[in-house]
Motif scaffolding. Structure first.
Motif, mmCIF file in Angstrom:
data_model
loop_
_atom_site.group_PDB
_atom_site.id
_atom_site.type_symbol
_atom_site.label_atom_id
_atom_site.label_comp_id
_atom_site.label_asym_id
_atom_site.label_seq_id
_atom_site.Cartn_x
_atom_site.Cartn_y
_atom_site.Cartn_z
ATOM 1 N N ARG A 101 0.836 -1.211 0.000
ATOM 2 C CA ARG A 101 0.000 0.000 0.000
ATOM 3 C C ARG A 101 0.864 1.251 0.000
ATOM 4 O O ARG A 101 0.509 2.258 -0.618
ATOM 5 N N ARG A 102 1.993 1.209 0.679
ATOM 6 C CA ARG A 102 2.891 2.365 0.675
ATOM 7 C C ARG A 102 3.480 2.580 -0.706
ATOM 8 O O ARG A 102 3.508 3.713 -1.212
ATOM 9 N N GLU A 103 3.964 1.509 -1.340
ATOM 10 C CA GLU A 103 4.598 1.637 -2.649
ATOM 11 C C GLU A 103 3.601 2.054 -3.718
ATOM 12 O O GLU A 103 3.982 2.674 -4.720
ATOM 13 N N LEU A 107 -1.285 4.678 1.029
ATOM 14 C CA LEU A 107 -1.184 5.264 2.359
ATOM 15 C C LEU A 107 -1.064 6.788 2.287
ATOM 16 O O LEU A 107 -1.671 7.505 3.094
ATOM 17 N N LYS A 108 -0.318 7.278 1.323
ATOM 18 C CA LYS A 108 -0.152 8.726 1.167
ATOM 19 C C LYS A 108 -1.484 9.391 0.849
ATOM 20 O O LYS A 108 -1.804 10.457 1.405
ATOM 21 N N ASP A 117 -3.690 8.539 11.237
ATOM 22 C CA ASP A 117 -2.662 7.525 11.015
ATOM 23 C C ASP A 117 -3.001 6.205 11.701
ATOM 24 O O ASP A 117 -2.884 5.134 11.112
ATOM 25 N N ARG A 266 7.270 4.393 7.394
ATOM 26 C CA ARG A 266 7.296 5.284 6.222
ATOM 27 C C ARG A 266 5.936 5.259 5.534
ATOM 28 O O ARG A 266 5.376 4.180 5.282
ATOM 29 N N TRP A 267 5.441 6.444 5.194
ATOM 30 C CA TRP A 267 4.139 6.553 4.544
ATOM 31 C C TRP A 267 4.270 6.768 3.031
ATOM 32 O O TRP A 267 3.285 6.714 2.316
ATOM 33 N N GLU A 268 5.471 6.995 2.558
ATOM 34 C CA GLU A 268 5.695 7.212 1.146
ATOM 35 C C GLU A 268 6.819 6.282 0.679
ATOM 36 O O GLU A 268 7.657 5.870 1.481
#
Length: 271
Positions: A101-103, A107-108, A117, A266-268
């Motif tokens: 989901r981050r990649e 999430l962003k 969050d 990390r969110w990004e």
């Protein structure tokens, strides 16, 4: 968890439906459940591995002196089955969920809306948590029948251990995701904790059968206290001191994991 979020204001004259944290997390959980159903690899890890692994433990138990440790096949296999469910259905699956989901920048995008969050992480984890709960209930029923186990002497300990285990494995998954670069590497980064927990947390080998120094070291592992609480729920032989110690160890690991998530999650994507 660290950045302040702003909620977009609606255009003048438009009406927006009121939402609550529960409704927002439930909506996100439904979306995650749909995606989980499309991921065959995650489904195999979540549904079948925790069912197959206890068979190996049952075979290994035949070669152990369980009676000398005050245990039997049931009180070894059942806590191990719960541990496997937490490791594979919650921890391993959620590492992949958070990283992918981050990649994909999911999430962003979620952080630009109403979701906080903690709601994003909790909502994403809900399908895995519910899967583990249902699976553990089925495994407990199956072990009770197949291994001729009696009813739990202190069921509240097993419930507390299971709930703490779900929270702990979710937090550990978020920590591991913070150090995982890609979705492909998410299949590898959970392995150290999986192997250490299976070997040293009383799943394959009861700590009572290990040398004292090694057993004392293994008692500090994240999943050891969870296995001890579940086992104590059936045997009823955990003293108040041992129960408080197991709960305190699990809570300490949860607090450390939450701190690590706030610090390193990390969110990004990494660039």
């Amino acid at each position: 968890m660290s950045a302040t979020q702003t909620t977009p204001r609606p255009a003048p004259g438009t009406k927006t439906a009121a939402t609550t944290p529960v409704s927002r997390m439930t909506a996100l959980a439904r979306a995650e459940l749909t995606l989980l159903g499309r991921n065959r690899g995650a489904l195999v890890a979540a549904l079948f591995v925790p069912i197959v692994m206890p068979v190996s433990v049952r075979s290994a138990a035949q070669e152990m002196d369980l009676a000398g440790a005050g245990l039997d096949a049931g009180t070894l296999v059942l806590p191990a089955a719960v541990g496997f469910s937490l490791l594979f259905a919650v921890y391993s699956v959620l590492v992949g969920v958070f990283v992918v989901r981050r990649e994909e920048l999911v999430l962003k995008r979620l952080r630009t809306g109403e979701l906080r969050d903690t709601e994003i992480l909790a909502g994403s984890a809900m399908p895995a948590a519910v899967t583990a709960l249902v699976q553990c209930l089925l495994l407990a029923a199956g072990c009770t029948v197949l291994l001729d186990m009696s009813a739990p002497s202190a069921p509240q300990l097993a419930v507390v251990g299971l709930l703490l285990g779900i929270v702990l494995c979710t937090a550990l998954a978020a920590v591991t995701a913070g150090f995982t670069r890609t979705g492909e590497s998410a299949q590898v980064t959970p392995m150290p904790l999986l192997i250490v927990s299976m070997m040293g947390s009383g799943m394959f080998f009861p700590l009572e059968l290990l040398p004292d120094r090694l057993a004392s070291l293994c008692e500090l592992l994240p999943l050891t206290s969870i296995v001890a609480l579940v086992r104590g729920g059936w045997t009823g032989d955990l003293s108040a001191y041992e129960t408080l110690g197991a709960v305190a160890t699990a809570v300490a690991w949860i607090l450390v994991s939450v701190f690590a998530v706030r610090r390193w999650f990390r969110w990004e994507p990494r660039r």
